[in-house]
Design an enzyme around this catalytic site. Structure first.
Site, PDB file in Angstrom:
ATOM      1  N   GLU A 271      -9.205  -0.720   8.547  1.00  0.00           N
ATOM      2  CA  GLU A 271      -8.494   0.138   7.693  1.00  0.00           C
ATOM      3  C   GLU A 271      -7.284   0.705   8.663  1.00  0.00           C
ATOM      4  O   GLU A 271      -7.848   1.603   9.522  1.00  0.00           O
ATOM      5  CB  GLU A 271      -8.686   1.166   6.784  1.00  0.00           C
ATOM      6  CG  GLU A 271      -7.778   1.578   5.866  1.00  0.00           C
ATOM      7  CD  GLU A 271      -8.105   2.493   4.761  1.00  0.00           C
ATOM      8  OE1 GLU A 271      -7.244   3.249   3.999  1.00  0.00           O
ATOM      9  OE2 GLU A 271      -9.294   2.180   4.167  1.00  0.00           O
TER      10      GLU A 271
ATOM     11  N   LYS B  10      -8.162  -0.030  -0.928  1.00  0.00           N
ATOM     12  CA  LYS B  10      -8.820   0.499  -1.974  1.00  0.00           C
ATOM     13  C   LYS B  10      -9.141  -0.832  -3.029  1.00  0.00           C
ATOM     14  O   LYS B  10      -8.230  -1.268  -3.718  1.00  0.00           O
ATOM     15  CB  LYS B  10      -7.934   1.512  -2.793  1.00  0.00           C
ATOM     16  CG  LYS B  10      -8.539   2.579  -3.885  1.00  0.00           C
ATOM     17  CD  LYS B  10      -9.762   3.140  -3.413  1.00  0.00           C
ATOM     18  CE  LYS B  10      -9.556   4.066  -2.446  1.00  0.00           C
ATOM     19  NZ  LYS B  10     -10.747   4.998  -1.956  1.00  0.00           N
TER      20      LYS B  10
END
Length: 397
Positions: free
Chosen positions: A208, A224
């Site tokens: 990420e 997410k």
């Protein structure tokens, strides 16, 4: 007694770090020039401390929009690590409970120059690698209860989403650095690499992007939403209203974070809810970009994006307050930032999928975002699924 041999991290010979996001052509020709290590007890403003140290050593970070060029004969750039506690302090929020790994600094900045004499291979260790059983800082039932506590806060209107993170530690003998370096080889480890100092080390397998800045353009790529990397899991992730709502909430939060440091009207969502693979998991990722405001410096950039919204929740300050009172131990090396700052280019990964070593134990953190629709047992299982590939890689002899 915790067993440990002569090859624990505090007695290792000095070796090169393998910093995530360093220029590929330079990655194996770097040598340490200078170092800053800072802890929350040292006082002062962390963001300013980082910027001033980099500036002192010739890196142009007071205006990230100004063109700059890589000097193959001078300072190449710097590894930058920021703990979750330091990130919370940067944004003016409580830093959370004490870290279970106090040997680690909360900020590490390592200035690198180039060398014509790359590091020779490390000598073999005298003690074989052994990793003991993992001991969690909370039980599955305590984790599930914490999920219900967050759901109650959401019902009261205190928050919309809170990311909960658990911790586990395991004793070891031998050299932890090869084990930590293996994390960077896991599939999808965009920010794979290591960083270490006296008495501590960390390894990262994060996919990420917390923040990337190139030529005055800022990108963040929040992740997410998680499912097993199967055909059914892919379909379930795309069809999940709960996961999509949780994801979009964080996209909105990070759009607002970038808007604080961007030219008016320049923030845009380039990709929304794109499914990508990390190890044996599908995860949903979006890309948000903006044009940096004139004169944007590194300190203000860090104040806007730290800690990352996908590992805090929304609203960010309220979520951090709940995190500080709900999680049993601090987040240590996880949920912070690790990456590279160089002339004209900055690239920091979010330290999810990250482990750390102190002289006697390995530490690992994992969690997930909690919304009103969260099922406590499913959240416990998701955190375990995220930690499993790291535990397997660390245990490998």
């Amino acid at each position: 007694m915790i067993p440990h041999g002569p090859d624990v991290v505090e007695t290792l010979p000095r070796r090169w770090n393998t910093p995530p996001a360093a220029p590929p052509a330079c990655r194996h020709t770097l040598t340490e020039h200078a170092r800053l290590e800072w802890r929350t007890t040292d006082g002062g403003d962390p963001a300013t401390t980082i910027q001033d140290f980099l500036t002192t050593h010739g890196l142009p970070v007071t205006d990230l929009t100004r063109p700059a060029h890589h000097d193959p004969t001078g300072i190449c750039g710097a590894s930058l690590y920021v703990s979750a506690a330091a990130g919370a302090l940067i944004t003016g929020a409580p830093p959370g409970p004490p870290t279970p790994a106090p040997a680690l600094p909360d900020i590490a900045v390592v200035i690198h120059t180039h060398t014509d004499h790359p590091t020779p291979p490390a000598p073999p260790t005298t003690a074989p690698w052994w990793l003991g059983p993992w001991q969690p800082s909370w039980t599955p039932d305590q984790h599930a209860t914490a999920v219900d506590t967050v759901r109650a806060a959401i019902a009261r209107g205190d928050v919309y989403q809170v990311n909960l993170v658990g911790h586990a530690a395991a004793p070891y003998t031998g050299d932890p650095l090869p084990a930590l370096a293996r994390l960077g080889t896991l599939p999808g480890a965009r920010y794979g690499g290591t960083l270490h100092g006296h008495g501590w080390a960390l390894g990262c397998a994060s996919p990420e992007t917390l923040v990337e800045v190139t030529a005055g353009r800022i990108h963040t790529r929040p992740i997410k939403g998680t499912r097993p990397a199967t055909t059914q899991g892919h379909r379930e992730l795309l069809d999940s209203a709960k996961e999509r709502a949780e994801h979009v909430m964080i996209v909105d939060l990070e759009r607002n974070d970038l808007a604080r440091i961007a030219r008016t009207g320049s923030v845009q969502v380039d990709e929304l809810f794109t499914v990508r693979r990390w190890c044996d998991l599908w995860q949903a990722e979006s890309t948000i970009s903006a044009t940096a405001a004139d004169g944007l410096g590194l300190a203000d950039l860090l104040r806007a994006v730290c800690p990352g919204g996908s590992v805090t929740g929304a609203p960010k300050h309220a979520a951090l307050t709940h995190i500080a009172t709900t999680e049993p131990v601090g987040r240590g090396a996880s949920m912070g930032a690790l990456g590279w700052v160089g002339p004209g280019h900055l690239d920091l990964g979010l330290t999810i999928r990250t482990a750390a070593a102190d002289p006697h134990r390995l530490h690992l953190w994992a969690g997930g975002g909690i919304t009103w629709d969260s099922d406590p047992q499913a959240e416990v299982a998701e955190a375990a699924a995220k930690a499993a590939p790291l535990r397997a890689a660390l245990a490998h002899p």
